[in-house]
Design a protein around this motif. Structure first.
Motif, PDB file in Angstrom:
ATOM      1  N   ASN A   1      41.937  39.559  40.682  1.00 11.79           N
ATOM      2  CA  ASN A   1      41.095  38.416  41.043  1.00 11.79           C
ATOM      3  C   ASN A   1      39.825  38.820  41.779  1.00 11.79           C
ATOM      4  O   ASN A   1      39.039  37.960  42.178  1.00 11.79           O
ATOM      5  CB  ASN A   1      41.900  37.431  41.902  1.00 11.79           C
ATOM      6  CG  ASN A   1      43.023  36.801  41.104  1.00 11.79           C
ATOM      7  OD1 ASN A   1      42.790  36.204  40.063  1.00 11.79           O
ATOM      8  ND2 ASN A   1      44.240  36.943  41.595  1.00 11.79           N
TER       9      ASN A   1
ATOM     10  N   LYS B   1      35.029  37.699  47.850  1.00 12.14           N
ATOM     11  CA  LYS B   1      35.384  37.439  46.458  1.00 12.14           C
ATOM     12  C   LYS B   1      34.173  37.728  45.585  1.00 12.14           C
ATOM     13  O   LYS B   1      33.055  37.302  45.888  1.00 12.14           O
ATOM     14  CB  LYS B   1      35.828  35.994  46.281  1.00 12.14           C
ATOM     15  CG  LYS B   1      36.227  35.669  44.852  1.00 12.14           C
ATOM     16  CD  LYS B   1      36.997  34.369  44.775  1.00 12.14           C
ATOM     17  CE  LYS B   1      37.429  34.030  43.361  1.00 12.14           C
ATOM     18  NZ  LYS B   1      38.289  34.969  42.725  1.00 12.14           N
TER      19      LYS B   1
ATOM     20  N   GLU C   1      32.603  37.037  42.029  1.00 15.25           N
ATOM     21  CA  GLU C   1      32.736  36.079  40.927  1.00 15.25           C
ATOM     22  C   GLU C   1      31.652  36.316  39.885  1.00 15.25           C
ATOM     23  O   GLU C   1      30.521  36.677  40.228  1.00 15.25           O
ATOM     24  CB  GLU C   1      32.614  34.649  41.447  1.00 15.25           C
ATOM     25  CG  GLU C   1      33.711  34.264  42.409  1.00 15.25           C
ATOM     26  CD  GLU C   1      33.574  32.826  42.911  1.00 15.25           C
ATOM     27  OE1 GLU C   1      32.522  32.193  42.676  1.00 15.25           O
ATOM     28  OE2 GLU C   1      34.543  32.359  43.534  1.00 15.25           O
TER      29      GLU C   1
END
Length: 155
Positions: A74, A99, A101
């Motif tokens: 992820n 994160k 993305e």
């Protein structure tokens, strides 16, 4: 103890997978090569503690991070600065949730949530946060430039 939270987004034309591999998975090897003020990165214990040693004569001797999570599926990592000159006598720790993305242009957006855990009733100042963000962006930009100049690395 108080907690002050900041969020930040950085964009790049480099893919999220490549940036994650370079910054998170292989950062121990790559960062000392790209950042002249970083002497080396040591792994302690079971690998969840990373100590970044800086060259002598600089304002910071070392930083010690506790790695809470690295999720290469992820493209997420969570870690805390738990020891080092940056914390001084006013900060308990600094936790980062990051994160990577995908962005529409084949690049990525790197989203960061930073929590400053203070001692006592101390309140973090924006200038203190901005100083840390400036150094983080210098590293981000150095890695991005390296990956753009070497498109087959971490591909």
């Amino acid at each position: 103890m108080g907690v002050t939270t900041y969020t930040h987004e950085a964009t790049s034309t480099v893919s999220p997978n490549r940036l994650f591999k370079a910054l998170v998975v292989d950062g121990d090897n790559l960062v000392p090569k790209l950042m002249p003020n970083v002497k080396n990165v040591e792994t302690e214990g079971d690998g969840s503690i990373k100590k970044i040693n800086f060259v002598e004569g600089g304002p910071i001797k070392y930083l010690k991070h506790k790695i809470h999570a690295i999720d290469d599926k992820n493209l997420v990592t969570k870690y805390s600065l738990i020891e080092g000159d940056v914390l001084g006598d006013k900060l308990e720790s600094i936790t980062h949730d990051v994160k990577f993305e995908p962005a529409g242009n084949g690049g990525c957006v790197c989203k960061t949530k930073t929590e400053f855990h203070t001692k006592g009733d101390y309140v973090i100042k924006d200038e203190e946060h901005n100083e840390g963000k400036k150094h983080a962006m210098e590293l981000f930009k150095a890695v991005e430039d390296y990956l753009l100049a070497n498109p087959s690395i971490y591909a």
